[in-house]
Design a protein around this motif. Structure first.
Motif, short mmCIF file in Angstrom:
data_model
loop_
_atom_site.label_atom_id
_atom_site.label_comp_id
_atom_site.label_asym_id
_atom_site.label_seq_id
_atom_site.Cartn_x
_atom_site.Cartn_y
_atom_site.Cartn_z
N SER A 58 0.92 -1.14 -0.28
CA SER A 58 0.40 0.14 0.03
C SER A 58 1.05 1.19 -0.02
N TYR A 89 -3.96 1.17 8.03
CA TYR A 89 -3.43 1.90 8.85
C TYR A 89 -1.78 0.42 9.72
N MET A 133 -7.73 3.00 2.95
CA MET A 133 -6.43 3.72 3.52
C MET A 133 -6.43 2.19 4.53
N ASP A 164 -12.32 7.66 16.67
CA ASP A 164 -12.04 9.38 16.23
C ASP A 164 -11.90 9.14 17.58
N SER A 199 -0.66 11.76 6.19
CA SER A 199 -1.69 12.26 7.29
C SER A 199 -2.11 11.11 8.29
N THR A 200 -2.34 11.65 9.52
CA THR A 200 -2.57 10.36 10.47
C THR A 200 -3.94 10.52 10.79
N VAL A 201 -4.49 9.33 11.99
CA VAL A 201 -6.02 10.02 12.26
C VAL A 201 -5.59 9.69 13.95
N LYS A 219 -9.47 1.69 7.00
CA LYS A 219 -9.70 3.05 7.40
C LYS A 219 -10.34 3.60 5.95
N SER A 220 -11.48 3.48 5.09
CA SER A 220 -11.84 4.14 4.00
C SER A 220 -10.45 4.23 3.23
N ASN A 255 -0.98 6.69 7.99
CA ASN A 255 -1.72 6.54 7.13
C ASN A 255 -1.31 5.85 6.13
N CYS A 256 -1.32 4.39 5.73
CA CYS A 256 0.21 3.89 4.97
C CYS A 256 -0.46 4.03 3.61
#
Lengths: 90, 560
Positions: free
Chosen positions: B335, B447, B445, B360, B344-346, B442-443, B369-370
C-alpha cells in the motif's frame, strides 16, 4: 591524501565527536579504547569518518573506523598515509 | 512478449524491448562520490552485458539452480542479477560483509538455498574466500566462484522462462541461525511492478533511485527493477556513503532529477539531524522529487514534518511524502499513495485503542496513513486467534492475497502452510499471507499499528531480541539462563534499544560496573553491530517474567 595536517587537531576533532555521544568520555583516558566499547554504533562509526573528511578536505573510506577502531589507530593510519603520499609525490 | 492486456510477461521482455527501441537511453547510473565518479550504462550496453553473463551461466550449467550474488554496490550487481533472470538461474542476493556474525548468516543462507556458485568480483572473492572457505569447508560444502575472469562460450542459446518459475530468493530478516528465504517468481515481479507504477503514477522513462542497498527488497525491487521495467533510469550510490554524509543522497536526487526515491524513516531522520548548516546546499533543487517513499519501518510524522521544514527552502514539497507498507513476502509493495497526498494521520481514542478498537477522537493516539491498497491485492484485517475477519473499527492482523504474494519461504513447508496459505473465516476461496503486523483499514487506506511477532525494528534494522539476549547471556559475569531482556521503548518519538541483564551476585559486588557495561556493549556490537541506548545491570531474579518463564517486556520498559 597528500596534504599536511596537524595530528593533534585531528585527534581533538575526533574526540569532540565522540564526547558528544558518549557520557564520561575523556580524550586522555580513552584514546586507545575501541569506539564500539565506548558505545558507538555502526552508523556512528561511519559518520565519524565524515569528521575526518571535513578536516582533511579529502575523501575517506566510510569503513575506516571499523578497520582502525581507536582514536590512536585511526590517526596514526592517516598520518602514515599522508606521509606515504608525500614521499610518493616528491 | 506482451500478454493480452498489453503488459510485459517478464521483466526481461521489457528490458529487451527498450534495448531495441531506445538503445542509447541511460539505464543505470552508479555514482560513488562527486559527479565525475559516475559510471553509466545505456540499455544497449546493459543488454549486451546481461546476455553475455546469462550465456556464461547457462554454459556452466546453472539453469534452475541457486546462485548467490555477493557484490559491493555497483553495476556488476545489476548485470549479474538480470543475467540470472534471463538464464532462468535463481538469484540469491547477499550482503558483502566482513563481520563474523554476518558471515555466519551468509553461510547459513548459502546452505539453506543450496547455492551452487557464488557470483562476485575478483576483489571480493579474495577478501571473502578464505573466511568463507574455512566456514564452508567445516561443513564439507563445495561451492564454485564465478568472477569477471570466468570465461564461457557464447555458443549457447538462452531458455524460454516460465512466468511462474522462481526468479530470485529474497532473504529477509530471519534471525541469524534461521534465515528465511522468500521465493519470488517472475510473475510476482511483474505484478508488483504494475502495482508500484499505478500507486506512484509513474510514466515511461521515470528516473528512480537513491542510496538503498541492492540486496534488500526495497532497494532491489523498488529502486533497481522498477525503473528498468519502465524504460527509465536507475540512479544509485553506495549506502555507506549516504550514512557517512546524508547530503549526498539529496545531491544525487537534485542532480539527476530523481522522481521517486525511498528510504526507511531513519534515512529522513539522518538528513534532519546530520546535514549541518555549514554544508553547501546552494545548488540543491528537490522540486523534481515527486514521490518520497517512506517504508520498511514505522513512519514517524514528526520526522516527516521536520524534514519538510528543513528542506522546503530547497524545493522539497511536503506533499511528495508517500508513507508505504510492504515486505519481501509480497515482493515489495502492498500500500501507499496515491501520490502527492503527503502525510496524513488519524487520531484515535487511547483507551479503546489499547483494546483494539478504532474510535476517532480530538486527542489521543496518532496513526500514520500508509496509503491506498494496491488494486491487484486484497487486504483483510483478521483476528489472529480466531482467524475471523474483523469488523471495520477493529484492529487485527494484516492479511494479504494476490499475485504479488510470493510462493512462500524456501524449505519451510510448515510455515508456508500456516503463513502463506491461511484461510479466513468465513472462507472466501483465497490464500492469504499472514504478515504478523497489526493494523486496520479506514476508507480504503491501510494503517499499521504494531507487530504480533516479537521483532524489534531499530534504526531500520529488524532485530530478534532472542539473538541479542543470547549474546548477553554468554558474557562471563552474566547469570546466564534466561537472565537478559532486550527490548525497545519509545522516547521523544524515537525507537530506542534497551537491555536489562542479570549479573552474578559476586561479580556485581566486586567488579567495576562501568567495565561490565562496556564489555557487554562491545560484545553485542561485535556480534550484532548495534548499540544499546540504555543498559541496566541487575541482581539475578530481578527481570519480570510470566509464570511460564517468559520475559515480560512491557514490565521491563517500566523498570527502565
Amino acid at each position: 591524501m597528500n596534504n599536511i595536517f596537524c595530528k593533534d587537531t585531528l585527534i581533538s576533532k575526533i574526540a569532540e565527536y565522540v564526547a558528544e555521544r558518549v557520557d564520561g568520555f575523556s580524550k586522555d583516558l580513552h584514546i586507545d579504547t575501541s569506539f564500539s566499547r565506548l558505545g558507538l554504533d555502526s552508523a556512528a562509526h561511519v559518520q565519524l569518518t565524515a569528521v575526518i573528511e571535513d578536516y582533511l578536505q579529502t575523501d575517506v573510506s566510510p569503513t575506516l573506523a571499523f578497520d582502525y577502531p581507536t582514536i590512536n589507530a585511526l590517526v596514526n593510519y592517516l598520518v602514515n598515509e599522508s606521509q606515504n603520499n608525500i614521499n610518493k609525490a616528491s | 512478449m506482451v500478454n493480452s492486456k498489453g503488459k510485459y510477461v517478464l521483466l526481461m521482455d521489457a528490458i529487451k524491448d527498450y534495448a531495441n527501441n531506445q538503445p542509447e537511453h541511460t539505464a543505470c547510473v552508479f555514482q560513488t562520490r562527486g559527479i565525475e565518479t559516475a559510471k553509466k550504462l545505456t540499455y544497449q550496453e546493459l543488454i549486451l552485458a546481461v546476455n553475455t553473463r546469462a550465456k556464461l551461466l547457462i554454459y556452466l550449467g546453472y539453469q534452475h539452480k541457486s546462485v548467490a550474488l555477493l557484490y559491493p554496490t555497483g553495476l556488476d550487481f545489476v548485470i549479474n542479477f538480470l543475467a540470472c533472470l534471463l538464464a532462468g538461474v535463481i538469484a540469491v542476493p547477499l550482503n558483502v560483509t566482513r563481520n563474523a556474525k554476518q558471515l555466519e548468516r551468509t553461510i547459513n543462507i548459502i546452505e539453506d538455498a543450496n547455492v551452487q556458485a557464488i557470483l562476485t568480483t575478483e576483489d571480493t572473492k579474495i577478501m571473502l574466500s578464505e573466511q568463507l572457505a574455512e566456514l564452508l569447508l567445516a561443513d564439507s560444502y563445495a561451492v564454485a566462484w564465478i568472477t569477471e575472469n570466468t570465461a564461457g562460450n557464447d555458443n549457447v542459446s538462452l531458455p524460454n522462462i516460465k512466468p511462474s518459475s522462481l526468479a530470485f530468493i529474497q532473504y529477509t530478516s530471519g534471525s541469524t541461525s534461521n534465515p528465511k528465504g522468500v521465493m519470488v517468481s517472475h510473475d510476482n515481479v511483474v505484478n508488483n511492478m504494475e502495482a508500484i507504477k499505478q500507486a506512484c503514477s509513474n510514466k515511461h522513462g521515470v528516473v528512480i533511485g537513491g542510496w538503498l542497498p541492492q540486496f534488500h527488497d526495497m532497494g532491489l525491487v523498488g529502486h533497481m527493477l522498477h525503473p528498468l521495467y519502465m524504460g527509465g533510469t536507475y540512479i544509485f550510490m553506495p549506502p555507506m556513503n549516504f550514512i557517512q554524509r546524508p547530503s549526498r543522497w539529496l545531491h544525487l536526487i537534485s542532480h539527476y532529477k530523481i522522481e521517486c526515491s525511498a528510504s526507511p524513516n531513519f534515512g529522513f531522520e539522518h538528513c534532519v539531524n546530520l546535514i549541518s548548516d555549514k554544508e553547501d546546499l546552494s545548488d540543491l533543487d528537490l522540486s523534481c522529487w515527486r514521490v518520497a517513499l517512506n517504508g520498511s519501518e514505522p513512519v514517524s510524522e514528526t520526522t516527516m514534518s521536520a524534514f519538510a521544514e528543513k528542506f522546503a527552502a530547497y524545493g522539497f514539497n511536503a506533499n511528495s511524502f508517500f508513507p508505504t507498507y510492504g515486505m519481501a513476502e509480497t515482493t515489495l509493495f502492498v500500500s501507499g499513495g496515491p501520490h502527492s497526498r503527503g502525510v496524513s494521520t488519524v487520531t484515535l481514542d487511547k483507551e479503546p485503542f489499547t483494546q483494539g478498537k478504532i474510535i476517532d477522537a480530538e486527542t489521543g493516539i496518532d496513526i500514520v496513513n500508509c496509503g491506498a491498497i494496491a488494486a491487484s491485492l486484497t487486504v483483510k484485517i483478521v483476528n489472529p486467534e480466531t482467524l475471523v475477519s474483523c469488523n471495520d473499527n477493529t484492529i487485527g492482523e494484516i492479511w494479504v492475497s494476490g499475485s504479488s504474494v510470493a510462493k512462500g519461504y524456501l524449505n519451510n513447508p510448515i510455515k508456508n502452510q500456516s503463513d502463506f496459505n491461511a484461510q479466513v473465516i468465513p472462507a472466501d476461496g483465497k490464500r492469504y499471507l499472514r504478515t504478523g503486523d497489526l493494523g486496520f483499514i479506514k476508507s480504503g487506506m491501510l494503517y499499521v499499528t504494531g507487530r504480533i511477532k516479537e521483532l524489534l525494528i531499530v534504526r531500520g534494522r529488524n532485530l530478534y531480541p532472542y539473538d541479542i539476549e543470547r549474546t548477553c547471556n554468554s558474557y562471563q559475569f552474566s547469570s546466564g539462563g534466561n537472565g537478559s531482556s532486550v527490548f525497545t521503548y519509545q522516547q521523544d518519538n524515537k525507537i530506542k534499544l534497551a537491555a536489562i541483564i542479570e549479573i552474578k551476585k559476586r561479580a556485581l559486588a566486586t567488579e567495576d560496573h562501568v567495565q561490565i557495561s562496556n564489555d557487554i556493549k562491545s560484545l553485542v556490537f561485535m556480534q550484532h553491530e548495534i548499540a544499546f541506548d540504555k543498559l541496566l545491570l541487575v541482581k539475578p531474579g530481578t527481570i519480570p517474567k510470566t509464570t511460564s518463564g517468559k520475559i515480560k517486556r512491557s514490565a521491563c520498559i517500566d523498570l527502565i
